[in-house]
Design a protein around this motif. Structure first.
Motif, PDB file in Angstrom:
ATOM      1  N   ILE A 149       0.852  -1.199   0.000  1.00 51.21           N
ATOM      2  CA  ILE A 149       0.000   0.000   0.000  1.00 51.21           C
ATOM      3  C   ILE A 149       0.885   1.246   0.000  1.00 51.21           C
ATOM      4  N   MET A 150       1.960   1.173   0.771  1.00 47.51           N
ATOM      5  CA  MET A 150       2.851   2.329   0.857  1.00 47.51           C
ATOM      6  C   MET A 150       3.471   2.650  -0.507  1.00 47.51           C
ATOM      7  N   SER A 151       3.843   1.588  -1.242  1.00 47.15           N
ATOM      8  CA  SER A 151       4.481   1.866  -2.530  1.00 47.15           C
ATOM      9  C   SER A 151       3.466   2.449  -3.513  1.00 47.15           C
ATOM     10  N   LEU A 152       2.195   2.054  -3.390  1.00 43.53           N
ATOM     11  CA  LEU A 152       1.163   2.659  -4.244  1.00 43.53           C
ATOM     12  C   LEU A 152       1.003   4.139  -3.893  1.00 43.53           C
ATOM     13  N   GLN A 153       1.044   4.412  -2.591  1.00 48.50           N
ATOM     14  CA  GLN A 153       0.892   5.801  -2.147  1.00 48.50           C
ATOM     15  C   GLN A 153       2.072   6.649  -2.621  1.00 48.50           C
ATOM     16  N   GLU A 154       3.271   6.058  -2.524  1.00 48.24           N
ATOM     17  CA  GLU A 154       4.455   6.809  -2.952  1.00 48.24           C
ATOM     18  C   GLU A 154       4.419   7.132  -4.439  1.00 48.24           C
ATOM     19  N   LEU A 155       3.820   6.231  -5.220  1.00 48.11           N
ATOM     20  CA  LEU A 155       3.687   6.488  -6.657  1.00 48.11           C
ATOM     21  C   LEU A 155       2.787   7.696  -6.914  1.00 48.11           C
ATOM     22  N   GLY A 156       1.810   7.899  -6.025  1.00 44.13           N
ATOM     23  CA  GLY A 156       0.904   9.032  -6.202  1.00 44.13           C
ATOM     24  C   GLY A 156      -0.567   8.683  -6.013  1.00 44.13           C
ATOM     25  N   PHE A 157      -0.864   7.402  -5.841  1.00 41.53           N
ATOM     26  CA  PHE A 157      -2.269   7.012  -5.634  1.00 41.53           C
ATOM     27  C   PHE A 157      -2.787   7.568  -4.307  1.00 41.53           C
ATOM     28  N   HIS A 158      -4.056   7.965  -4.285  1.00 41.22           N
ATOM     29  CA  HIS A 158      -4.690   8.367  -3.025  1.00 41.22           C
ATOM     30  C   HIS A 158      -5.281   7.109  -2.405  1.00 41.22           C
ATOM     31  N   ILE A 159      -4.939   6.868  -1.154  1.00 37.34           N
ATOM     32  CA  ILE A 159      -5.410   5.649  -0.489  1.00 37.34           C
ATOM     33  C   ILE A 159      -6.511   5.996   0.511  1.00 37.34           C
ATOM     34  N   GLU A 160      -7.654   5.342   0.370  1.00 31.30           N
ATOM     35  CA  GLU A 160      -8.737   5.538   1.333  1.00 31.30           C
ATOM     36  C   GLU A 160      -8.819   4.294   2.217  1.00 31.30           C
ATOM     37  N   MET A 161      -8.885   4.505   3.513  1.00 34.57           N
ATOM     38  CA  MET A 161      -9.101   3.343   4.379  1.00 34.57           C
ATOM     39  C   MET A 161     -10.608   3.166   4.528  1.00 34.57           C
ATOM     40  N   ASP A 162     -11.097   2.039   3.972  1.00 38.10           N
ATOM     41  CA  ASP A 162     -12.536   1.764   3.929  1.00 38.10           C
ATOM     42  C   ASP A 162     -13.000   1.134   5.244  1.00 38.10           C
ATOM     43  N   ASP A 163     -14.244   1.347   5.574  1.00 41.63           N
ATOM     44  CA  ASP A 163     -14.871   0.681   6.734  1.00 41.63           C
ATOM     45  C   ASP A 163     -14.173   0.953   8.052  1.00 41.63           C
ATOM     46  N   PHE A 164     -13.552   2.123   8.177  1.00 38.75           N
ATOM     47  CA  PHE A 164     -12.849   2.412   9.433  1.00 38.75           C
ATOM     48  C   PHE A 164     -13.841   2.430  10.602  1.00 38.75           C
ATOM     49  N   GLY A 165     -13.469   1.694  11.644  1.00 38.01           N
ATOM     50  CA  GLY A 165     -14.333   1.667  12.825  1.00 38.01           C
ATOM     51  C   GLY A 165     -15.256   0.463  12.832  1.00 38.01           C
ATOM     52  N   ASP A 199     -16.959   3.821   8.790  1.00 40.53           N
ATOM     53  CA  ASP A 199     -17.923   2.764   8.523  1.00 40.53           C
ATOM     54  C   ASP A 199     -19.348   3.220   8.841  1.00 40.53           C
ATOM     55  N   MET A 200     -20.305   2.613   8.141  1.00 40.16           N
ATOM     56  CA  MET A 200     -21.685   3.073   8.355  1.00 40.16           C
ATOM     57  C   MET A 200     -22.199   2.798   9.757  1.00 40.16           C
ATOM     58  N   LYS A 201     -21.563   1.854  10.453  1.00 36.13           N
ATOM     59  CA  LYS A 201     -22.006   1.593  11.828  1.00 36.13           C
ATOM     60  C   LYS A 201     -21.777   2.832  12.703  1.00 36.13           C
ATOM     61  N   LEU A 202     -20.629   3.469  12.519  1.00 39.57           N
ATOM     62  CA  LEU A 202     -20.330   4.684  13.285  1.00 39.57           C
ATOM     63  C   LEU A 202     -21.334   5.771  12.941  1.00 39.57           C
ATOM     64  N   VAL A 203     -21.641   5.874  11.624  1.00 39.41           N
ATOM     65  CA  VAL A 203     -22.541   6.922  11.152  1.00 39.41           C
ATOM     66  C   VAL A 203     -23.957   6.692  11.682  1.00 39.41           C
ATOM     67  N   ARG A 204     -24.353   5.419  11.638  1.00 33.39           N
ATOM     68  CA  ARG A 204     -25.720   5.088  12.026  1.00 33.39           C
ATOM     69  C   ARG A 204     -25.989   5.483  13.474  1.00 33.39           C
ATOM     70  N   ASP A 205     -24.984   5.289  14.306  1.00 30.80           N
ATOM     71  CA  ASP A 205     -25.204   5.525  15.733  1.00 30.80           C
ATOM     72  C   ASP A 205     -25.009   6.975  16.153  1.00 30.80           C
ATOM     73  N   ILE A 206     -24.584   7.788  15.219  1.00 27.08           N
ATOM     74  CA  ILE A 206     -24.230   9.168  15.612  1.00 27.08           C
ATOM     75  C   ILE A 206     -25.413   9.941  16.192  1.00 27.08           C
ATOM     76  N   CYS A 207     -26.620   9.627  15.665  1.00 22.65           N
ATOM     77  CA  CYS A 207     -27.790  10.341  16.180  1.00 22.65           C
ATOM     78  C   CYS A 207     -28.374   9.636  17.400  1.00 22.65           C
ATOM     79  N   ARG A 208     -27.885   8.468  17.685  1.00 25.66           N
ATOM     80  CA  ARG A 208     -28.520   7.682  18.756  1.00 25.66           C
ATOM     81  C   ARG A 208     -27.929   7.964  20.128  1.00 25.66           C
ATOM     82  N   SER A 209     -26.654   8.256  20.193  1.00 25.84           N
ATOM     83  CA  SER A 209     -26.108   8.511  21.528  1.00 25.84           C
ATOM     84  C   SER A 209     -25.010   9.572  21.474  1.00 25.84           C
ATOM     85  N   ARG A 210     -24.904  10.300  22.582  1.00 28.68           N
ATOM     86  CA  ARG A 210     -23.886  11.359  22.664  1.00 28.68           C
ATOM     87  C   ARG A 210     -22.492  10.758  22.587  1.00 28.68           C
ATOM     88  N   LYS A 211     -22.369   9.578  23.186  1.00 21.85           N
ATOM     89  CA  LYS A 211     -21.053   8.922  23.214  1.00 21.85           C
ATOM     90  C   LYS A 211     -20.550   8.690  21.786  1.00 21.85           C
TER      91      LYS A 211
END
Ligand code: C2E
Ligand code: MG
Ligand code: MG
Length: 566
Positions: free
Chosen positions: A449-465, A485-497
């Motif tokens: 992944i690092m060598s792809l990034q060094e070449l110039g590719f933008h790397i997105e980390m998918d499903d974080f969390g 990740d959508m799990k983090l997003v889904r819960d954002i309105c459900r609890s302050r934590k």
């Protein structure tokens, strides 16, 4: 075999109470063998227990004091080691041949003795046969547990089915849950003991039912046994044995069963595969550790087989298509289309639209994912290039990179080749790598992944969390964009934590100069909260579901219009 071993003479034990007989036979045999003598069965037993593995053949008289030949044969038969040594019975008794053969003797010699050469030839032949048999046995049995090896298991089951057709026999696959952890935590010797005890428990519980058992890879056992209705009690009995022997390790067993249906003629390998699939369905499910192969599983595995066999032609026929889901930049006053994610769909002529969840994991298991991904990457790149040409706008597209792709030594060349082929820059073709790909200590993957990034590719980390990585990990990994990740997003309105959690993920990512994308945003409320917390980009049904390329153009036209007005 060393020279020394080859030259060592084999030993023969003569058991006879008549000294004259002993010496006569001894004289014949000692031209080829080292000869030992015993005056009766008891004395023979003593010699054998002291050095059973060095004796190649026993010459046994029947009528003797203290322990006669018959009793000797009976005791030998029940002794695991002694029963491996062949016995030639020496007899002048008429009619005792059949009885002694039934007791386990291999051959007999009539007194008075025949021609010397005939006796030597018979002993030689018997020793040779026994040694060959031992070699076969050493490969037919698993050294650790003494059960059959898989190959012989298949062989013997096939034989048994041939000679007893019509018997209803089931196949059970037994697996030890997370066995690698037992090895890691308690050590290999302990792990070996667990395997040995599992085998012993199987034998104790099923030994007299006329079944056949084997150990295959590591902690997987196959059992072929007469049909029964209830497998929970069998599993519980085996579990209890292990709990008693290894109270601290908490070894858990799960089993999968393939019941044999009358008139079903399926080879044993397939029945084992079925029981194994059933067993896989109760992996990590501690409440119900027994599963039966059923119609549903059959349909599923047929579908899997079908998808595997059809995928290559489906790619050729372009049934596998890239769909595009827009991503919107929400940092300004109005959301602006900024990029898209390419998501594969299989538009099957008979099965309808198949979503990636149904085939990506399957193709990841057998490597076919590489072909699918390469196809989707090219489709996505072709589309970016076509939009550029037609509308004069550049919409960067992210493609998904499976963990398996990262093992491909040709990956970098494939990706740069695609950019060249469609004349795209690194800013037009992003790479999404799922969080799980980074997990573990596989330096090789991170390096790729690092060598792809060094070449110039933008790397997105998918499903974080989604559960595997920590915020701390981010500091050392090659990542440009964080996709929550959508799990983090889904819960954002459900609890302050959860809101705090999302807020700190965004702050940390920004601190490390990463942009943050939230995926799976379905509602306005989620969108508003994310904007307040500083999230940069949003992807989700709130704006649009993934669309075929021709429908996606709607967003491009809107964007052009807005830009024209601006
Ligand atoms: P992913 O890369 O995390 O993609 C996001 C998934 O979320 C997609 O599912 C998308 O359709 C779905 N999604 C988007 N917005 C929403 C929303 O608002 N609500 C809900 N409930 N879902 C939303 P999809 O297309 O079924 O893909 C599932 C997964 O399959 C993807 O997760 C990705 O990991 C994998 N995948 C898809 N296409 C490819 C591909 O071409 N190659 C590889 N290797 N994997 C792919
Ligand atoms: Mg993705
Ligand atoms: Mg995702």
């Amino acid at each position: 075999m060393s020279q020394d071993m080859e030259n060592r003479r084999r030993q023969v034990l003569i058991v006879d109470d008549e000294i004259v007989n002993r010496l006569m036979l001894g004289n014949i045999l000692n031209s080829e063998y080292d000869v030992l003598y015993a005056g009766d069965g008891l004395e023979a037993m003593e010699i054998l227990h002291a050095q059973s593995n060095r004796i190649s053949c026993i010459m046994l008289d029947i009528l003797m004091p203290r322990m006669d030949g018959r009793e000797f044969l009976r005791q030998r038969r029940n002794d695991e080691k002694l029963c491996m040594i062949p016995v030639i019975v020496l007899t002048s008794e008429v009619g005792s041949e059949v009885e002694t053969l039934d007791l386990g003797a291999s051959d007999f010699l009539k007194k008075p003795y025949d021609d010397e050469k005939v006796i030597l030839a018979r002993v030689r032949r018997l020793v040779e046969l026994t040694e060959n048999r031992r070699i076969i046995q050493s490969t037919e049995r698993d050294q650790l547990t003494g059960l059959y090896t898989k190959q012989y298991f298949y062989e013997y089951v096939t034989q048994q089915e041939y000679y007893s057709p019509g018997r209803l026999m089931d196949v059970v696959v037994l697996n030890i849950e997370k066995f690698h952890l037992v090895n890691e935590i308690y050590g290999r010797v302990y792990g070996d003991n667990v395997l040995r005890e599992t085998a012993a428990a199987i034998r104790r519980n099923l030994g007299d039912q006329g079944g056949i058992e084997c150990r295959t890879d590591g902690d997987v056992f196959y059992i072929y046994l007469p049909h029964q209705e209830d497998y929970n009690s069998l599993r519980d009995r085996l579990q209890t044995s292990l709990d008693t022997q290894f109270p601290k390790a908490r070894v858990r067993l799960r089993i999968g069963v393939c019941l044999m249906k009358p008139d079903e003629d399926i080879e044993i390998e397939r029945r084992c595969d079925r029981a194994k699939s059933a067993c896989d369905t109760v992996k990590d499910i501690y409440t119900s550790p027994v599963a039966f192969y059923d119609e549903d599983m059959q349909q599923k595995s047929l579908l899997s087989m079908r998808m595997i066999s059809e995928v290559e032609s489906a790619i050729e026929k372009r049934q596998l298509q890239a769909y595009f889901q827009p991503k919107f930049d929400i940092t300004g006053p109005v959301p602006i289309l900024c990029s898209a994610e390419a998501l594969v769909r299989w538009n099957h002529p008979e099965l309808g639209m198949i979503s990636p969840g149904a085939f990506i994991p399957l193709f990841e298991k057998n490597g076919l994912i590489q072909k699918v991904d390469y196809h989707v990457w090219r489709e996505a790149a072709a589309q970016v290039s076509a939009w550029k040409e037609e509308y004069g706008v550049s919409i960067p597209v992210s493609v998904n990179i499976s963990r398996i792709d990262l093992y491909d030594p040709g990956l970098v060349d494939k990706l740069t080749g695609i950019l060249k082929e469609f004349d795209l820059s690194y800013d037009e073709f992003y790479l999404e790598v799922t969080e799980t790909a980074y997990v573990g200590d596989e330096k090789h993957i991170v390096d790729t992944i690092m060598s792809l990034q060094e070449l110039g590719f933008h790397i997105e980390m998918d499903d974080f969390g989604s559960g595997y990585s920590s915020l701390g990990m981010l500091t050392s990994l090659p990542v440009d964009i964080l996709k929550m990740d959508m799990k983090l997003v889904r819960d954002i309105c459900r609890s302050r934590k959860n809101r705090y959690l999302v807020s700190s993920v965004i702050k940390l990512a920004h601190y490390m100069s990463m942009r943050v994308v939230a995926e799976g945003v379905e509602e306005k409320e989620q969108c508003d909260l994310l904007r307040e917390e500083g999230c940069d980009v949003i992807q989700g049904w709130y704006f649009s579901k993934p669309l075929p390329a021709d429908q996606f153009t709607r967003f491009i036209k809107e964007k052009k219009q807005a830009e024209g007005k601006g």
